[in-house]
Design a protein around this motif. Structure first.
Motif, PDB file in Angstrom:
ATOM      1  N   ALA A 230      57.679 -27.251  38.422  1.00  0.00           N
ATOM      2  CA  ALA A 230      56.217 -27.220  38.331  1.00  0.00           C
ATOM      3  C   ALA A 230      55.608 -28.413  39.067  1.00  0.00           C
ATOM      4  N   ASP A 231      56.373 -29.529  39.089  1.00  0.00           N
ATOM      5  CA  ASP A 231      55.909 -30.721  39.811  1.00  0.00           C
ATOM      6  C   ASP A 231      56.086 -30.578  41.323  1.00  0.00           C
ATOM      7  N   GLY A 232      56.722 -29.484  41.744  1.00  0.00           N
ATOM      8  CA  GLY A 232      56.859 -29.238  43.176  1.00  0.00           C
ATOM      9  C   GLY A 232      58.221 -29.584  43.764  1.00  0.00           C
ATOM     10  N   HIS A 233      59.210 -29.908  42.911  1.00  0.00           N
ATOM     11  CA  HIS A 233      60.551 -30.223  43.424  1.00  0.00           C
ATOM     12  C   HIS A 233      61.366 -28.952  43.576  1.00  0.00           C
ATOM     13  N   ARG A 234      62.265 -29.012  44.573  1.00  0.00           N
ATOM     14  CA  ARG A 234      63.206 -27.918  44.729  1.00  0.00           C
ATOM     15  C   ARG A 234      64.493 -28.292  44.009  1.00  0.00           C
ATOM     16  N   ILE A 235      64.840 -27.547  42.987  1.00  0.00           N
ATOM     17  CA  ILE A 235      66.052 -27.848  42.212  1.00  0.00           C
ATOM     18  C   ILE A 235      67.010 -26.680  42.386  1.00  0.00           C
ATOM     19  N   ASP A 236      67.990 -26.876  43.271  1.00  0.00           N
ATOM     20  CA  ASP A 236      68.928 -25.792  43.573  1.00  0.00           C
ATOM     21  C   ASP A 236      70.262 -25.933  42.863  1.00  0.00           C
ATOM     22  N   ARG A 237      70.598 -27.178  42.444  1.00  0.00           N
ATOM     23  CA  ARG A 237      71.916 -27.389  41.842  1.00  0.00           C
ATOM     24  C   ARG A 237      71.782 -28.006  40.461  1.00  0.00           C
ATOM     25  N   PHE A 238      72.672 -27.599  39.579  1.00  0.00           N
ATOM     26  CA  PHE A 238      72.770 -28.192  38.252  1.00  0.00           C
ATOM     27  C   PHE A 238      74.231 -28.600  38.069  1.00  0.00           C
ATOM     28  N   ASP A 239      74.455 -29.911  38.060  1.00  0.00           N
ATOM     29  CA  ASP A 239      75.798 -30.477  37.903  1.00  0.00           C
ATOM     30  C   ASP A 239      75.989 -30.762  36.416  1.00  0.00           C
ATOM     31  N   ILE A 240      76.901 -29.992  35.797  1.00  0.00           N
ATOM     32  CA  ILE A 240      77.084 -30.041  34.334  1.00  0.00           C
ATOM     33  C   ILE A 240      77.996 -31.201  33.920  1.00  0.00           C
TER      34      ILE A 240
END
Ligand code: PLP
Length: 428
Positions: A230-240
């Motif tokens: 929503a803040d405008g960042h592109r979040i493509d990866r989630f490192d668990i």
């Protein structure tokens, strides 16, 4: 299948007796089963295949658990990436054949010179843990004229329910950026021209035997990802991260399939590529430490079995109060009586023990014992305290075995040191 088991009364590592290795290599030594390493990797690969929702997934072996080149090579051959915490580990990963693009650089205190080396080597992703590191990395990337792919590691403030020295995801731990401060950090990263934010990372602790902390942490990070987008960042990866536990005594760690099912459920529809960073789970049960009994000392309170491995070889019992199963290499008779004893090393420290108040079949000088689940955080944490040479590491693969790190000689150890030039030479 078990890769360490008794056959004809003799403990085997795959097709080799530990006694045969001891006769050739001497004691103490670490022994790793290549078959067990591969089986561990396959469990991850199968777990990923079994995930219901389709996910793009990468597995980066957290090599601080066991960074022997041959061990890393086993995983490299199966397509692993690496999670590193130092430039030294980066050099090992590259030397073992892991492509730079599959290396993730983690760690709470990276120096500018280390970040520079990592960028020059073109590591795939840097997990940043502070706003100060964002600024440093941006400056270094600017000097090199490159843009660094980063995630920001957040600290989701969950209790991993593990030993205090290996929990990392609480507010009071030094790791990651507080999840409450994460949006500001991402905003800063977004303004820095030489950084490219690709995702979010977490790693909540080690030796987790429950999936609930993972679930709770993913729920929190998922909510954060929504805010960041929503803040405008592109979040493509989630490192668990890593942290899955293994069996030392009677723990019941979840299967990889169960773990993957929880991750898949909690990340469904998120549209992120997932990364896992398993360390201990891939190597812990694949290795043992073999030691010879020096002598048995009956005391007024208890019996001490003094062996030739010590806290410098395996520090986990004294550092983490870890419990390691200990078995005689020659199988005891079913009806053998047991004695209550402490298994201790020869080092001048009361903390030098491998086991306390253990009921074992009677042991005598010259007997070999095997300390189980020593493949992770064993050899890598060893020191040469008391001028004890680092224990060699051996890999077994089927009926073959090879020394993958020899025991240094005392001469080699002494040669690494020198006298200052103003001292008189020692007379021969
Ligand atoms: C230590 C570490 C791991 C691996 O932890 P295990 O408990 O060995 O699986 C993974 N990621 C990071 C960032 C680490 O520091």
């Amino acid at each position: 299948m078990s890769f360490f088991e008794y056959r004809n009364g003799e403990m085997h590592a795959e097709g080799v007796t530990l006694a045969a290795i001891a006769a050739q290599v001497g004691t103490p030594f670490y022994c790793y089963s290549a078959g067990a390493l591969r089986a561990g990797w396959r469990e991850f690969a199968d777990g990923i295949k079994g995930m219901k929702a389709p996910h793009k997934v990468g597995v980066c072996y957290a090599m601080k658990a066991n960074s022997n080149l041959a061990v890393i090579r086993v995983f490299a051959e199966m397509g692993a990436g690496a999670d590193i915490v130092s430039v030294g580990e980066m050099r090992r990963a590259l030397a073992a054949g892991i492509p730079a693009s599959r290396i993730i650089y983690s760690g709470v205190g990276k120096k500018a010179s280390e970040l520079m080396e990592a960028l020059q080597a073109k590591v795939g992703q840097i997990n940043v843990e502070s706003t100060a590191e964002l600024e440093t990395l941006n400056a270094v990337a600017g000097q090199l004229g490159v843009r660094a792919d980063i995630t920001i590691r957040v600290n989701p403030d969950v209790d991993a329910g593990t030993h205090a020295k290996i929990t990392t995801g609480r507010k009071e731990n030094k790791f990651g950026i507080d999840i409450d401060l994460a949006r500001e950090a991402f905003a800063l990263a977004g303004r820095l021209p030489n950084l490219k934010v690709v995702g979010v990372a977490m790693h909540i602790g080690s030796q987790l035997t429950s999936l609930e902390p993972y679930r709770a942490a993913i729920v929190r990070v998922r909510e954060l990802i929504g805010q960041l987008r929503a803040d405008g960042h592109r979040i493509d990866r989630f490192d668990i991260g890593g942290g899955l536990g293994i069996v030392y005594a009677d723990e019941k760690p979840p299967s990889i399939a169960e773990f993957m099912a929880v991750v898949a459920r909690e990340t469904a529809g998120l549209g992120c590529e997932l990364t896992f960073e398993p360390g201990r789970r891939l190597v812990g049960e694949s290795g043992v430490l073999v030691s010879e009994v020096i002598l048995v000392k009956p005391g007024a309170a208890k019996t001490f079995v003094i062996v030739d491995a010590a806290m410098n070889d395996l520090i986990r019992p004294t550092l983490y109060e870890a419990w390691h199963d200990i078995l005689p290499v020659r199988e005891a008779r079913q009806d053998a009586a047991t004695i209550r004893c402490d298994i201790v090393g020869p080092i001048c420290e009361s903390g030098d023990f491998l086991a306390q108040n253990r009921d074992l079949p009677p042991l005598a000088a010259g007997d070999l014992v095997m300390i189980r689940s020593a493949g992770a955080y064993g050899a890598v944490m060893a020191s040469s305290y008391n001028t004890r040479p680092l224990a060699p590491e051996v890999m077994v693969d089927g009926t073959r075995f090879a020394v993958i790190r020899p025991r240094p000689t005392i001469d080699e150890m002494l040669r690494a040191e020198r006298f200052p030039p103003w001292m008189e030479p020692v007379k021969a």
